[in-house]
Design an enzyme around this catalytic site. Structure first.
Site, short mmCIF file in Angstrom:
data_model
loop_
_atom_site.label_atom_id
_atom_site.label_comp_id
_atom_site.label_asym_id
_atom_site.label_seq_id
_atom_site.Cartn_x
_atom_site.Cartn_y
_atom_site.Cartn_z
N GLY A 18 0.82 -1.21 0.00
CA GLY A 18 0.00 0.00 0.00
C GLY A 18 0.85 1.26 0.00
N GLY B 89 8.03 -5.95 4.37
CA GLY B 89 7.91 -6.71 5.61
C GLY B 89 6.45 -6.94 5.94
N TYR C 158 4.82 -7.76 16.06
CA TYR C 158 5.08 -6.84 14.93
C TYR C 158 5.78 -5.57 15.44
CZ TYR C 158 3.85 -3.02 11.76
OH TYR C 158 3.89 -1.91 10.96
P1 NAI Z 1 1.84 -3.69 3.03
O1 NAI Z 1 1.57 -4.93 3.81
O2 NAI Z 1 0.77 -3.15 2.16
O3 NAI Z 1 3.14 -3.88 2.13
C1 NAI Z 1 4.27 -4.60 2.57
C2 NAI Z 1 4.95 -5.14 1.34
O4 NAI Z 1 6.10 -5.87 1.76
C3 NAI Z 1 4.08 -6.12 0.55
O5 NAI Z 1 4.01 -5.73 -0.81
C4 NAI Z 1 4.74 -7.46 0.72
O6 NAI Z 1 4.65 -8.30 -0.44
C5 NAI Z 1 6.18 -7.06 1.00
N1 NAI Z 1 6.88 -8.06 1.79
C6 NAI Z 1 6.45 -8.63 2.95
N2 NAI Z 1 7.35 -9.51 3.40
C7 NAI Z 1 8.37 -9.50 2.50
C8 NAI Z 1 9.57 -10.24 2.40
N3 NAI Z 1 9.92 -11.13 3.33
N4 NAI Z 1 10.37 -10.02 1.34
C9 NAI Z 1 10.01 -9.11 0.38
N5 NAI Z 1 8.88 -8.39 0.42
C10 NAI Z 1 8.07 -8.60 1.47
O7 NAI Z 1 2.28 -2.60 4.12
P2 NAI Z 1 2.29 -1.03 3.98
O8 NAI Z 1 1.09 -0.48 4.60
O9 NAI Z 1 2.61 -0.66 2.59
O10 NAI Z 1 3.52 -0.67 4.93
C11 NAI Z 1 4.84 -0.60 4.41
C12 NAI Z 1 5.82 -0.57 5.57
O11 NAI Z 1 5.53 0.53 6.41
C13 NAI Z 1 5.76 -1.80 6.46
O12 NAI Z 1 7.06 -2.11 6.90
C14 NAI Z 1 4.91 -1.36 7.63
O13 NAI Z 1 5.24 -2.08 8.81
C15 NAI Z 1 5.28 0.10 7.73
N6 NAI Z 1 4.21 0.90 8.30
C16 NAI Z 1 3.12 1.21 7.55
C17 NAI Z 1 2.12 1.99 8.08
C18 NAI Z 1 0.97 2.43 7.25
O14 NAI Z 1 0.16 3.21 7.75
N7 NAI Z 1 0.82 2.00 6.01
C19 NAI Z 1 2.16 2.43 9.48
C20 NAI Z 1 3.37 2.03 10.18
C21 NAI Z 1 4.35 1.31 9.60
C1 15L Z 2 0.91 -0.03 11.21
O1 15L Z 2 2.04 -0.22 11.65
C2 15L Z 2 0.36 -0.84 10.10
O2 15L Z 2 1.35 -1.29 9.22
C3 15L Z 2 -0.72 -0.09 9.33
O3 15L Z 2 -1.40 -1.03 8.49
C4 15L Z 2 -1.71 0.59 10.26
O4 15L Z 2 -2.44 -0.36 10.93
C5 15L Z 2 -0.97 1.50 11.22
O5 15L Z 2 0.12 0.84 11.86
C6 15L Z 2 -1.86 2.10 12.32
O6 15L Z 2 -1.44 2.14 13.47
O7 15L Z 2 -2.95 2.57 11.98
#
Ligand code: NAI
Ligand code: 15L
Length: 274
Positions: A15, A71, A143
């Protein structure tokens, strides 16, 4: 540091990765994409797991910096978290060190400090009531614990190897906030790109921890370390407040889902689909 142009974006299919693929090129970056899932419309993206050390090393070779988003992004069984977020992040840092990449922007999370009681009071809170980055870490999930590991790994790689990191404790980065809690922790995609750009271009960051959110009226935490990088947030979730509060009501201090920064992650964490 020299002007950063080529940036490896891990998690490019996710995302946040999808949002940043749309926004970061306007800042002049050439993105190299990496994800274990195929990236829509991007045949040149590297499709590999972070566990694949050779693929990670090749992906890192020759880039100026890395934005590490890949991740597991929700709660999951420990073996999955271990492989993707702990070993995977270690593999990425080790590859960066070996290939001489000087800077990483690490997607940490508010869930590294999720069990911190949320500050009470009428918004906007006084600066003295905002949660600082040096608050003790209180992960709310395995996590969140993996994000604490990532932050400590970043510190070690700075102290031991001189690899710089900005650890961004992202709140909620989505097109719009979808809960009353998110009014406090939301980071608009535009502000996300502004913050990542600041993290890539600020001088001498060593290992800097920042919170990642917009300039929300209902903010809970201190953005001063982010602002010190040159980040100037432009957005505020307040435009969504009336609708969300009419639908969901105000946060209730007696409700355990509303008691901490991490919200429902502290009580009923959403599970990664695995
Ligand atoms: P998401 O779950 O949509 O995307 C994560 C991506 O990482 C996926 O495309 C997945 O295929 C890839 N992935 C997972 N494990 C993998 C591996 N072992 N090797 C290679 N690729 C792998 O998550 P999102 O929302 O895009 O978040 C991105 C990052 O930001 C994450 O690390 C998440 O923890 C962090 N984050 C996101 C927040 C948010 O509001 N979207 C809030 C806090 C942290
Ligand atoms: C995160 O760390 C998650 O990756 C994201 O999907 C949301 O849930 C966000 O925190 C949150 O706290 O809203």
């Amino acid at each position: 540091m020299p002007a950063t142009r080529t940036v490896l974006l891990t998690g490019a299919a996710g995302g946040l990765g999808t949002l940043m693929r749309g926004l970061l090129p306007a800042y002049g970056y050439e993105l190299r994409l990496f994800d274990m899932a195929p990236v829509d419309g991007e045949p040149a993206a590297v499709t590999a797991e972070l566990a694949d050390k050779q693929a990670v090393r090749e992906a890192v070779r020759g880039v100026d910096a890395i934005i590490h988003l890949a991740g597991i992004s929700l709660e999951a069984p420990f073996d999955k978290i271990l492989r993707a977020n702990i070993e995977g992040t270690y593999n990425l840092y080790e590859a960066a060190r070996e290939e001489g990449v000087g800077r990483i922007v690490f997607a940490s999370s508010n869930h590294a400090v999720g069990f911190t009681p949320r500050p009470q009071g009428t918004a906007p809170l006084d600066a003295s009531a905002l949660i600082p980055v040096h608050t003790p870490r209180r992960p709310d999930t395995l996590y969140g614990l993996s994000k604490c590991f990532g932050e400590d790994l970043a510190q070690l790689f700075w102290d031991l190897h001189g690899v710089e990191t900005v650890s961004v404790r992202i709140g909620s980065c989505f097109m719009e906030p979808s809960s009353v809690r998110m009014l406090s922790v939301w980071m608009s995609p535009g502000d996300g790109a502004r913050l990542f750009h600041a993290a890539l271009t600020a001088g001498d960051v060593g290992h800097t921890v920042v919170y990642g959110s917009s300039a929300n009226t209902r903010l809970w935490w201190d953005l001063s370390t982010a602002r010190a990088l040159g980040y100037e947030p432009q957005d505020d979730s307040e435009q969504y407040a009336e609708k969300l509060i009419a639908e969901q009501g105000e946060l209730d201090p007696a409700n355990p889902d509303h008691a901490h920064l991490g919200g429902h992650f502290c009580t009923h964490p959403p599970m990664w689909p695995c």
